[in-house]
Design an enzyme around this catalytic site. Structure first.
Site, short mmCIF file in Angstrom:
data_model
loop_
_atom_site.label_atom_id
_atom_site.label_comp_id
_atom_site.label_asym_id
_atom_site.label_seq_id
_atom_site.Cartn_x
_atom_site.Cartn_y
_atom_site.Cartn_z
N TYR A 1 0.84 -1.21 0.00
CA TYR A 1 0.00 0.00 0.00
C TYR A 1 0.87 1.26 0.00
CZ TYR A 1 -2.59 3.98 1.42
OH TYR A 1 -3.07 5.26 1.44
N LYS B 1 5.71 9.53 3.35
CA LYS B 1 5.54 9.72 4.79
C LYS B 1 6.81 9.30 5.54
CE LYS B 1 1.25 10.90 4.23
NZ LYS B 1 0.88 12.31 4.33
N HIS C 1 3.62 18.40 7.44
CA HIS C 1 2.50 17.77 6.73
C HIS C 1 1.58 18.89 6.27
CE1 HIS C 1 -0.95 14.59 6.98
NE2 HIS C 1 -0.45 14.66 5.77
N SER D 1 -6.23 14.19 8.42
CA SER D 1 -6.94 13.50 7.33
C SER D 1 -8.42 13.86 7.36
CB SER D 1 -6.83 11.99 7.50
OG SER D 1 -5.50 11.64 7.65
N CYS E 1 -10.03 16.39 6.13
CA CYS E 1 -10.41 17.80 6.32
C CYS E 1 -10.29 18.58 5.01
CB CYS E 1 -9.54 18.45 7.38
SG CYS E 1 -9.89 17.88 9.03
N GLY E 2 -10.09 17.90 3.90
CA GLY E 2 -10.10 18.58 2.60
C GLY E 2 -8.80 19.29 2.26
N ASP F 1 0.55 18.05 0.18
CA ASP F 1 0.72 17.14 1.32
C ASP F 1 1.93 17.47 2.20
OD1 ASP F 1 -0.21 14.88 2.75
OD2 ASP F 1 1.32 13.61 1.84
N ARG G 1 -7.12 5.51 -4.22
CA ARG G 1 -6.21 6.63 -4.47
C ARG G 1 -5.99 6.88 -5.96
NH1 ARG G 1 -3.77 9.40 0.14
NH2 ARG G 1 -4.66 8.29 1.89
N ARG H 1 -11.47 19.62 12.06
CA ARG H 1 -12.91 19.48 11.84
C ARG H 1 -13.57 19.53 13.21
NH1 ARG H 1 -16.41 16.63 8.25
NH2 ARG H 1 -14.77 16.37 6.71
C1 OXD Z 1 -2.22 10.85 4.69
C2 OXD Z 1 -1.93 10.83 3.25
O1 OXD Z 1 -2.66 9.84 5.24
O2 OXD Z 1 -1.53 11.88 2.71
O3 OXD Z 1 -2.00 11.90 5.30
O4 OXD Z 1 -2.07 9.77 2.63
MN MN Z 2 -0.98 13.38 4.10
#
Ligand code: OXD
Ligand code: MN
Length: 602
Positions: free
Chosen positions: A197, A206, A226, A248, A250-251, A277, A375, A406
């Site tokens: 994944y 990440k 981030h 995550s 939150c748009g 990101d 994705r 949020r």
């Molecule tokens: C996350 C991503 O989980 O960007 O933050 O995939």
């Molecule tokens: Mn991310």
């Protein structure tokens, strides 16, 4: 290919462990990419979409037990446990290497090992860091070719003795019980085994650009965050840049690709997308904070992406995109929940089973066609609002840092911190409700400081201290804000229209940075006065802005208590300044509470 002795020795060491049949260097050429694609199509690892409708697009399905980042299997391996803090899983390095070696051992027999040299940031920029990922997955190679700068030019930059992050990935048996994502910051090394994944295996993202980079950034006095980066061009043609962190769901990608509403487009506003990101930020000689997006691609969530929420994302993924775990439709088409229009009448779901939209599981719930974490991997340059600045080696200057979450009730639409130190505390207090909460029944709140909870590669107490210190290094530090697009009324309806309209809030934020917009002082920070947001063309109920920026001292005092508990988990690694800020906030809230009880100020 390379004269780098240490690199060659490390590749040999990993090959001795994993025993691949063949070792292939990724040179970054189109020719090699096409060859690998053909090979992956032959084996069924990827499936071409209808090339007339979706030129250059492919579809991939992961194993069913391997559809998201596995935080519980993710470790930071350091000599001292205290160095990773209470928010990370820890393992001693020797144990990490031993356990993972057992899984890696011989795991690439009958497979090929690909060597991917990559640069995070423009090759040769002062910001940039080089990594080399070894992997037995063509899917990983094809994704990396989109997500980062790869190939021979990176090896040339590395020369014969340059530093690089050693990233080893192997699918092994894709067994969740034999899966580990290990970071060894003291050795500049990442080992990931047993997963296919993206978030676990595109090790540039990440693992390196956040977890290892945050560790290095603390030592080298910069920030690995981030955050999305976007530029707002105003009617005078001036472009100012904002970096924003959101947990995550939150748009974040939607905001990065924002399309201005008609009224603001007419006024002359335009948005430039730099990144969605990750932001790497350094103080330059002018005393300002400058940022780059170290990546070259999006690895975005498909679900809910449509022509209202994110029209630019739809335009971006029309070509040269890899779709993972979406619904596959006859004729080489795809679909996901929340896309425009009707659901297709049938398809093959993300698990590979026949699907129809009326299917229900044993609890009577609709069976999704696409996985909620399906994705798209697509090049940044295909985004219609892609910034011309992404290849600039010095990045873009950041005027404002925006944190968000949020929250159904608590947090106002927008507020500004009183100082850098207060702003850092606002970031450290960040939290989000996992789902849209109904009024009176708040959703579960997860603390997520600076949206870095799963990504900070060291003790977050030290991380807050590092943020505080960065403030002292800047002559002109960005102003810090907090936004909440998700405030609800008493019946659970969202008060703010969101999406493109969020530009109205960004406009206020940038006006504040220039000292041009009025604001009202509240215990938590500055909020817009009722007439300081430009709402032209929006049909909103009267007094909406007042409602959106109301600060309820009782609710905020409860929040302070909850933050105090969270801060306590860092023990003496928490900087005193964070405690001081929290105490001052509490004092201001209590004063307001007293004044309200006495009938002053509402
Ligand atoms: C996350 C991503 O989980 O960007 O933050 O995939
Ligand atoms: Mn991310």
């Amino acid at each position: 290919m390379t004269q780098h002795n240490k690199l060659q020795a490390w590749i040999k060491e990993c090959a001795d462990l994993c025993q691949p049949d063949e070792i292939i260097f990724i040179d970054g050429s189109e020719e090699q990419r096409n060859k690998l694609r053909d090979e992956a199509v032959m084996t069924g690892e990827i499936v071409p979409l209808n090339q007339k409708k979706w030129p250059g697009c492919y579809f991939h399905r992961t194993a069913q037990n391997d559809v998201a980042r596995t935080e519980h299997l993710t470790y930071i391996c350091t000599s001292e446990k205290e160095d990773v803090g209470p928010t990370n899983n820890w393992m001693p390095p020797a144990e990490g290497y031993r356990k993972a070696s057992e899984i890696f051992k011989g795991s690439m027999r009958g497979r090929k090992m690909y060597v991917i040299p990559f640069s995070l940031g423009p090759v040769g920029s002062v910001f940039s860091k080089i990594g080399v990922e070894l992997t037995d997955s063509i899917y990983v190679v094809l994704n990396m070719l989109i997500m980062v700068r790869c190939g021979q030019e990176v090896l040339d930059q590395l020369g014969s003795d340059g530093d690089f992050t050693r990233c080893l990935h192997g699918k092994a048996e894709l067994d969740v019980d034999r899966r580990m994502i290990l970071h060894f910051p003291e050795d500049n090394t990442i080992w990931s085994v047993g997963s296919g994944y993206g978030g676990n295996v595109l090790l540039s993202k990440k693992c390196m650009a956040l977890r290892l980079a945050s560790w290095q950034a603390q030592k080298e006095s910069w920030l690995a965050e981030h955050m999305l980066i976007l530029g707002v061009e105003d009617p005078a043609g001036r472009i100012e840049y904002v970096a924003a962190a959101f947990p995550s769901a939150c748009g974040k990608t939607n905001l990065a690709m924002l399309v201005p509403p008609e009224g603001l487009t007419r006024k002359g506003y335009r948005i430039w997308m730099v990144g969605d990101d990750i932001a790497w930020m350094r103080v330059d000689t002018d005393g300002k904070l400058w940022a780059i997006n170290p990546e070259t691609g999006f690895f975005g969530v498909a679900q809910g992406t449509n022509s209202i929420t994110n029209p630019n994302a739809l335009a971006t993924v029309r070509r040269n995109t890899i779709f993972t775990n979406v619904l596959f439709r006859e004729g080489g088409n795809i679909w996901w929940e929340g896309l425009d229009g009707e659901a297709p009448k049938s398809g093959i779901d993300w698990k590979g089973d026949p699907w129809t939209p009326d299917m229900k599981d044993k609890n009577g719930k609709s069976v999704p066609g696409a996985h909620p974490n399906a994705r798209f991997t697509a090049p940044l340059t295909q985004c219609p609002s892609h910034s011309f600045r992404t290849e600039h080696h010095h990045g873009v200057p950041i005027s404002a840092i925006v944190f968000g979450g949020r929250r159904a009730r608590l947090a106002p639409l927008v507020y500004q911190g009183y100082s850098w130190q207060h702003g850092v505390c606002i970031g450290a207090m960040m939290a989000s409700e996992r789902t849209a909460a109904q009024f009176g029944k708040l959703g579960e709140v997860r603390r997520d400081p600076m949206a870095m909870l799963p990504f900070c590669g060291y003790n977050m107490g030290d991380y807050f201290r590092h943020w505080l210190q960065m403030g002292t290094r800047m002559k002109k530090a960005p102003k810090i804000f907090h936004v909440n697009w998700f405030r609800q009324d008493e019946s659970g309806d969202y008060l703010w229209p969101g999406y493109g309209e969020n530009l109205r809030v960004l406009e206020w934020i940038l006006d504040r940075c220039r000292g041009e917009a009025p604001a009202e002082e509240t215990p938590i920070g500055y909020v817009p006065t009722s007439d300081s947001l430009d709402l032209t063309g929006l049909d909103l109920p009267p007094n909406l802005i007042e409602e959106l920026v109301t600060v309820n001292p009782e609710e905020w005092l409860a929040e302070v208590e909850s933050v105090r508990e969270f801060f306590a988990t860092f023990g003496d690694r928490l900087p005193h300044a964070m405690q001081d800020e929290l105490n001052s906030l509490e004092r201001r809230l209590k004063t307001q509470q007293k004044m309200s009880h006495n009938g002053i100020n509402g």
